[in-house]
Design an enzyme around this catalytic site. Structure first.
Site, PDB file in Angstrom:
ATOM      1  N   PHE A 191     -15.743   3.898   6.247  1.00  0.00           N
ATOM      2  CA  PHE A 191     -14.353   4.228   5.918  1.00  0.00           C
ATOM      3  C   PHE A 191     -14.065   4.181   4.416  1.00  0.00           C
ATOM      4  O   PHE A 191     -12.918   4.364   3.994  1.00  0.00           O
ATOM      5  CB  PHE A 191     -13.380   3.313   6.681  1.00  0.00           C
ATOM      6  CG  PHE A 191     -13.565   1.829   6.430  1.00  0.00           C
ATOM      7  CD1 PHE A 191     -13.020   1.210   5.308  1.00  0.00           C
ATOM      8  CD2 PHE A 191     -14.270   1.038   7.338  1.00  0.00           C
ATOM      9  CE1 PHE A 191     -13.175  -0.155   5.081  1.00  0.00           C
ATOM     10  CE2 PHE A 191     -14.437  -0.331   7.122  1.00  0.00           C
ATOM     11  CZ  PHE A 191     -13.890  -0.922   5.991  1.00  0.00           C
TER      12      PHE A 191
ATOM     13  N   THR B 123      -5.578  -6.962  10.556  1.00  0.00           N
ATOM     14  CA  THR B 123      -5.857  -5.708   9.842  1.00  0.00           C
ATOM     15  C   THR B 123      -5.347  -4.498  10.631  1.00  0.00           C
ATOM     16  O   THR B 123      -4.731  -3.592  10.070  1.00  0.00           O
ATOM     17  CB  THR B 123      -7.382  -5.567   9.615  1.00  0.00           C
ATOM     18  OG1 THR B 123      -7.858  -6.770   8.999  1.00  0.00           O
ATOM     19  CG2 THR B 123      -7.697  -4.385   8.728  1.00  0.00           C
TER      20      THR B 123
ATOM     21  N   LYS C  77       0.820  -1.213   0.000  1.00  0.00           N
ATOM     22  CA  LYS C  77       0.000   0.000   0.000  1.00  0.00           C
ATOM     23  C   LYS C  77       0.864   1.277   0.000  1.00  0.00           C
ATOM     24  O   LYS C  77       2.056   1.231   0.333  1.00  0.00           O
ATOM     25  CB  LYS C  77      -0.945  -0.032   1.205  1.00  0.00           C
ATOM     26  CG  LYS C  77      -1.976  -1.175   1.140  1.00  0.00           C
ATOM     27  CD  LYS C  77      -3.028  -1.040   2.243  1.00  0.00           C
ATOM     28  CE  LYS C  77      -4.024  -2.184   2.196  1.00  0.00           C
ATOM     29  NZ  LYS C  77      -5.096  -2.036   3.215  1.00  0.00           N
TER      30      LYS C  77
ATOM     31  N   ASN D 248      -2.093   0.358   6.603  1.00  0.00           N
ATOM     32  CA  ASN D 248      -1.615  -0.907   7.158  1.00  0.00           C
ATOM     33  C   ASN D 248      -0.744  -1.732   6.202  1.00  0.00           C
ATOM     34  O   ASN D 248      -0.704  -2.954   6.276  1.00  0.00           O
ATOM     35  CB  ASN D 248      -2.787  -1.731   7.726  1.00  0.00           C
ATOM     36  CG  ASN D 248      -3.793  -2.129   6.669  1.00  0.00           C
ATOM     37  OD1 ASN D 248      -3.649  -1.746   5.513  1.00  0.00           O
ATOM     38  ND2 ASN D 248      -4.784  -2.906   7.050  1.00  0.00           N
TER      39      ASN D 248
ATOM     40  N   ARG E 158       2.454  -6.552   9.001  1.00  0.00           N
ATOM     41  CA  ARG E 158       1.760  -5.374   9.544  1.00  0.00           C
ATOM     42  C   ARG E 158       2.340  -4.953  10.892  1.00  0.00           C
ATOM     43  O   ARG E 158       2.415  -3.768  11.199  1.00  0.00           O
ATOM     44  CB  ARG E 158       0.257  -5.642   9.619  1.00  0.00           C
ATOM     45  CG  ARG E 158      -0.394  -5.490   8.234  1.00  0.00           C
ATOM     46  CD  ARG E 158      -1.816  -5.962   8.220  1.00  0.00           C
ATOM     47  NE  ARG E 158      -2.534  -5.562   7.004  1.00  0.00           N
ATOM     48  CZ  ARG E 158      -3.663  -6.131   6.595  1.00  0.00           C
ATOM     49  NH1 ARG E 158      -4.202  -7.107   7.296  1.00  0.00           N
ATOM     50  NH2 ARG E 158      -4.248  -5.719   5.490  1.00  0.00           N
TER      51      ARG E 158
ATOM     52  N   TYR F 222     -12.313  -1.987  -4.211  1.00  0.00           N
ATOM     53  CA  TYR F 222     -12.864  -2.164  -2.863  1.00  0.00           C
ATOM     54  C   TYR F 222     -14.388  -2.070  -2.845  1.00  0.00           C
ATOM     55  O   TYR F 222     -14.973  -1.717  -1.812  1.00  0.00           O
ATOM     56  CB  TYR F 222     -12.262  -1.123  -1.914  1.00  0.00           C
ATOM     57  CG  TYR F 222     -10.924  -1.504  -1.310  1.00  0.00           C
ATOM     58  CD1 TYR F 222     -10.770  -2.680  -0.567  1.00  0.00           C
ATOM     59  CD2 TYR F 222      -9.805  -0.674  -1.441  1.00  0.00           C
ATOM     60  CE1 TYR F 222      -9.553  -3.021   0.008  1.00  0.00           C
ATOM     61  CE2 TYR F 222      -8.583  -1.009  -0.865  1.00  0.00           C
ATOM     62  CZ  TYR F 222      -8.462  -2.189  -0.135  1.00  0.00           C
ATOM     63  OH  TYR F 222      -7.262  -2.525   0.440  1.00  0.00           O
TER      64      TYR F 222
ATOM     65  N   ARG G 105      -2.277 -14.198   4.324  1.00  0.00           N
ATOM     66  CA  ARG G 105      -3.022 -13.508   5.390  1.00  0.00           C
ATOM     67  C   ARG G 105      -2.298 -13.685   6.741  1.00  0.00           C
ATOM     68  O   ARG G 105      -2.238 -12.759   7.547  1.00  0.00           O
ATOM     69  CB  ARG G 105      -4.446 -14.065   5.503  1.00  0.00           C
ATOM     70  CG  ARG G 105      -5.290 -13.893   4.262  1.00  0.00           C
ATOM     71  CD  ARG G 105      -5.811 -12.504   4.054  1.00  0.00           C
ATOM     72  NE  ARG G 105      -6.722 -12.088   5.095  1.00  0.00           N
ATOM     73  CZ  ARG G 105      -7.422 -10.949   5.054  1.00  0.00           C
ATOM     74  NH1 ARG G 105      -7.299 -10.121   4.014  1.00  0.00           N
ATOM     75  NH2 ARG G 105      -8.217 -10.622   6.028  1.00  0.00           N
TER      76      ARG G 105
ATOM     77  N   HIS H  11      -2.101  -5.425   1.433  1.00  0.00           N
ATOM     78  CA  HIS H  11      -3.392  -6.080   1.200  1.00  0.00           C
ATOM     79  C   HIS H  11      -3.142  -7.511   0.748  1.00  0.00           C
ATOM     80  O   HIS H  11      -2.183  -7.777   0.031  1.00  0.00           O
ATOM     81  CB  HIS H  11      -4.177  -5.351   0.101  1.00  0.00           C
ATOM     82  CG  HIS H  11      -5.282  -6.187  -0.484  1.00  0.00           C
ATOM     83  ND1 HIS H  11      -6.509  -6.299   0.110  1.00  0.00           N
ATOM     84  CD2 HIS H  11      -5.319  -7.002  -1.568  1.00  0.00           C
ATOM     85  CE1 HIS H  11      -7.255  -7.136  -0.594  1.00  0.00           C
ATOM     86  NE2 HIS H  11      -6.558  -7.574  -1.622  1.00  0.00           N
TER      87      HIS H  11
HETATM   88  P1  ATP Z   1      -7.197  -5.756   2.992  1.00  0.00           P
HETATM   89  O1  ATP Z   1      -8.524  -6.038   2.296  1.00  0.00           O
HETATM   90  O2  ATP Z   1      -6.644  -4.384   2.678  1.00  0.00           O
HETATM   91  O3  ATP Z   1      -6.208  -6.858   2.801  1.00  0.00           O
HETATM   92  P2  ATP Z   1      -8.309  -6.727   5.419  1.00  0.00           P
HETATM   93  O4  ATP Z   1      -8.899  -7.806   4.575  1.00  0.00           O
HETATM   94  O5  ATP Z   1      -7.444  -7.140   6.576  1.00  0.00           O
HETATM   95  O6  ATP Z   1      -7.464  -5.722   4.561  1.00  0.00           O
HETATM   96  P3  ATP Z   1     -10.848  -5.401   5.268  1.00  0.00           P
HETATM   97  O7  ATP Z   1     -11.910  -5.631   6.267  1.00  0.00           O
HETATM   98  O8  ATP Z   1     -10.967  -6.032   3.927  1.00  0.00           O
HETATM   99  O9  ATP Z   1      -9.453  -5.781   5.954  1.00  0.00           O
HETATM  100  O10 ATP Z   1     -10.716  -3.832   5.097  1.00  0.00           O
HETATM  101  C1  ATP Z   1     -10.028  -3.293   3.972  1.00  0.00           C
HETATM  102  C2  ATP Z   1      -9.131  -2.178   4.437  1.00  0.00           C
HETATM  103  O11 ATP Z   1      -9.935  -1.104   4.892  1.00  0.00           O
HETATM  104  C3  ATP Z   1      -8.226  -2.534   5.614  1.00  0.00           C
HETATM  105  O12 ATP Z   1      -7.007  -3.081   5.232  1.00  0.00           O
HETATM  106  C4  ATP Z   1      -8.012  -1.189   6.268  1.00  0.00           C
HETATM  107  O13 ATP Z   1      -6.949  -0.494   5.628  1.00  0.00           O
HETATM  108  C5  ATP Z   1      -9.301  -0.463   5.981  1.00  0.00           C
HETATM  109  N1  ATP Z   1     -10.197  -0.520   7.129  1.00  0.00           N
HETATM  110  C6  ATP Z   1     -10.849  -1.601   7.612  1.00  0.00           C
HETATM  111  N2  ATP Z   1     -11.603  -1.279   8.677  1.00  0.00           N
HETATM  112  C7  ATP Z   1     -11.419   0.051   8.875  1.00  0.00           C
HETATM  113  C8  ATP Z   1     -11.919   0.999   9.796  1.00  0.00           C
HETATM  114  N3  ATP Z   1     -12.768   0.647  10.753  1.00  0.00           N
HETATM  115  N4  ATP Z   1     -11.488   2.283   9.670  1.00  0.00           N
HETATM  116  C9  ATP Z   1     -10.641   2.659   8.703  1.00  0.00           C
HETATM  117  N5  ATP Z   1     -10.120   1.805   7.781  1.00  0.00           N
HETATM  118  C10 ATP Z   1     -10.513   0.535   7.877  1.00  0.00           C
HETATM  119 MG    MG Z   2      -9.963  -7.445   2.807  1.00  0.00          MG
END
Ligand code: ATP
Ligand code: MG
Length: 138
Positions: A58, A92, A10, A113, A103, A50, A86, A116
């Protein structure tokens, strides 16, 4: 089973100069880099990627961040690649990430973070196809 997953280094991690260190962790983890490309993406492209999060509070902030600077798009391959990436990434929210995970080492916050990774075979297939053409994946 040999499997492919999709990953992004990222914009926060690219900006802080951690691209190489994160790639080293990925290779140390046994992943083969099938294809890799550094580029910037538009807000619209981030929104399409996304789309599953479109209803979340968010979403605007996340897609603004993802289109804020260069990132690195990758297709990775290994046995059990989706779950293993993962695990290597960590939780996350870096505050909850296990010691030794990407992370834990490189993420700044829940949103910034560092990395992805696809979360299931169907999402991996969608995400690989979203960013890479078939001829780039031979
Ligand atoms: P990614 O999809 O980026 O690999 P993830 O699968 O661990 O991450 P997701 O639930 O898919 O998490 O959320 C996508 C991204 O959105 C997260 O990586 C994080 O950067 C952001 N995100 C998730 N929850 C929040 C939140 N509550 N506030 C702000 N950003 C968030
Ligand atoms: Mg995700």
């Amino acid at each position: 089973m040999i499997q492919r997953t999709f990953s992004i280094i990222k914009p926060d991690a690219v900006k802080s100069g951690n691209t190489g260190a994160i790639l080293a962790e990925i290779e140390k983890g046994g992943f083969k880099i099938v294809s890799i490309r550094k580029q910037s993406i538009s807000k619209k492209e981030a929104e399409g990627f996304y789309a599953v999060h479109a209803a979340k509070g968010f979403f605007d902030s996340l897609t603004t961040f993802m289109s804020s600077g260069p990132l690195v798009l990758m297709v990775l391959e290994k046995d059990n690649a989706i779950a293993d990436l993962r695990k290597l990434m960590g939780a996350t929210n870096p505050a909850n990430a296990e010691e030794g995970t990407i992370r834990k080492k490189f993420a700044e916050s829940l949103e910034h973070n560092a990395i992805h990774g696809s979360d299931a075979p169907e999402t991996a297939a969608f995400e690989i196809g979203y960013w890479f053409a078939g001829y780039e994946l031979i």
